[in-house]
Design a protein around this motif. Sequence first.
Motif, short mmCIF file in Angstrom:
data_model
loop_
_atom_site.label_atom_id
_atom_site.label_comp_id
_atom_site.label_asym_id
_atom_site.label_seq_id
_atom_site.Cartn_x
_atom_site.Cartn_y
_atom_site.Cartn_z
N UNK A 13 0.83 -1.21 0.00
CA UNK A 13 0.00 0.00 0.00
C UNK A 13 0.87 1.26 0.00
N UNK A 14 1.99 1.23 0.71
CA UNK A 14 2.91 2.38 0.70
C UNK A 14 3.51 2.58 -0.70
N UNK A 15 3.87 1.47 -1.35
CA UNK A 15 4.39 1.54 -2.72
C UNK A 15 3.35 2.17 -3.65
N UNK A 16 2.08 1.78 -3.49
CA UNK A 16 1.01 2.32 -4.33
C UNK A 16 0.86 3.83 -4.15
N UNK A 17 1.31 4.34 -3.00
CA UNK A 17 1.24 5.78 -2.74
C UNK A 17 2.54 6.51 -3.09
N UNK A 18 3.44 5.79 -3.79
CA UNK A 18 4.63 6.45 -4.33
C UNK A 18 5.89 6.32 -3.50
N UNK A 19 5.86 5.52 -2.42
CA UNK A 19 7.05 5.35 -1.57
C UNK A 19 7.85 4.13 -2.05
N UNK A 20 9.16 4.16 -1.81
CA UNK A 20 10.03 3.06 -2.24
C UNK A 20 10.62 2.39 -1.01
N UNK A 21 10.33 1.10 -0.87
CA UNK A 21 10.75 0.36 0.31
C UNK A 21 11.79 -0.69 -0.04
N UNK A 22 12.89 -0.70 0.73
CA UNK A 22 13.84 -1.81 0.68
C UNK A 22 13.68 -2.59 1.97
N UNK A 23 13.41 -3.89 1.83
CA UNK A 23 13.17 -4.74 2.99
C UNK A 23 14.37 -5.65 3.19
N UNK A 24 15.03 -5.51 4.35
CA UNK A 24 16.21 -6.32 4.68
C UNK A 24 15.79 -7.44 5.62
N UNK A 25 16.07 -8.69 5.23
CA UNK A 25 15.67 -9.82 6.08
C UNK A 25 16.78 -10.85 6.15
#
Length: 363
Positions: free
Chosen positions: A32-44
């Motif tokens: 949902x954050x991506x759909x609002x234009x934010x870019x997420x890098x998830x480190x696992x």
Amino acid sequence: MSHGLRIAFFGSSLVSAYWNGAATYYRGLIRALHARGHRVTFYEPDAYGRQEHRDLQDPDWARVVVYSNDRGSLDECLDDAFGADVVVKASGVGTFDAYLEARVLELRRSGTQVVFWDVDAPATLERVAKDAHDLFRPLIPRYDGILTYGGGAPVVNAYRELGAKQCVPIYNALDPDTHHPVAPEQRFAGDLAFLGNRLPDREARVEAFFLKAAEALPRSRMLLGGSGWEDRVVPANVVRLGHVYTQDHNALNCSARAVLNIHRDSMARFGFSPATRVFEAAGAGACLITDAFEGVEQFLEPGREVLVARSGEEVAEHVARLTPEDARRLGQAALRRVLAKHTYAHRAVEVEAALGYRAGGRA
């Protein structure tokens, strides 16, 4: 949106729900954050057999970085996260948690917020309360904010008393693209289904609410899904399903006459913490029975959109009385409510507000 936030997110796993109850929450929010234009890098971390039990290929709505379970690989990820607009350390990563909690704070500078996202706030707060020397305790006031998976006023007040600058609950929700009504499947047919891994602070409540109900209704077919139950003695009418992959959750929720939600001990005590399963089931149009918890009416209306039970006996009474028509009516009412008020699109807006973000401008 002209320019979204660059978010570096350190969490347990985005690509695997194996021994990782937060997966659905992470996926719904980040998508949902991506759909609002934010870019997420998830480190696992590559830990707990999760990469061997992946149920999601690398998505196009997040960059996923899997690091080896050693400090050197983690340090490379911290270097990579340098310069992000928001750095998130989630609770319960499962490896190097104390190290990460301190190290992410070193990434804070002008233009970078560092946030602790607690996906199990009741457990964290109880641990910190019991141990005055807990390593996380003195770090709380240093974070720009605490976001929590639930807990309402009791959790917010507890974090504020520990010096948190702000604490904002971002509740579980529904991702309608992932959890939705499907055709029922015979393998999941039954009168009541419960899905949850066997955990120390859940098992006694599963016994009280699910196994006791199964004993009271010996002619009913009861479905028990989740890891860890293989060697547990259960009534003869309980069918053990083992680990149920995310892609099968809809079928399970749509096939059983009713679906049971049981909170872990700490979640039940703090209240205002509807489990992911609540929204998964409601999103599939399932008839949901939940153990009683403080604040349930904030999410679903008891008697009309959800059935509430205070004991295994009450669970059994609900199941015994429930006609297929009643079950369908309750499920449809729950589905309407969560689509109107409780999707991850709604939650993403709340995350932006908590971060002080406005479209077209920075926090």
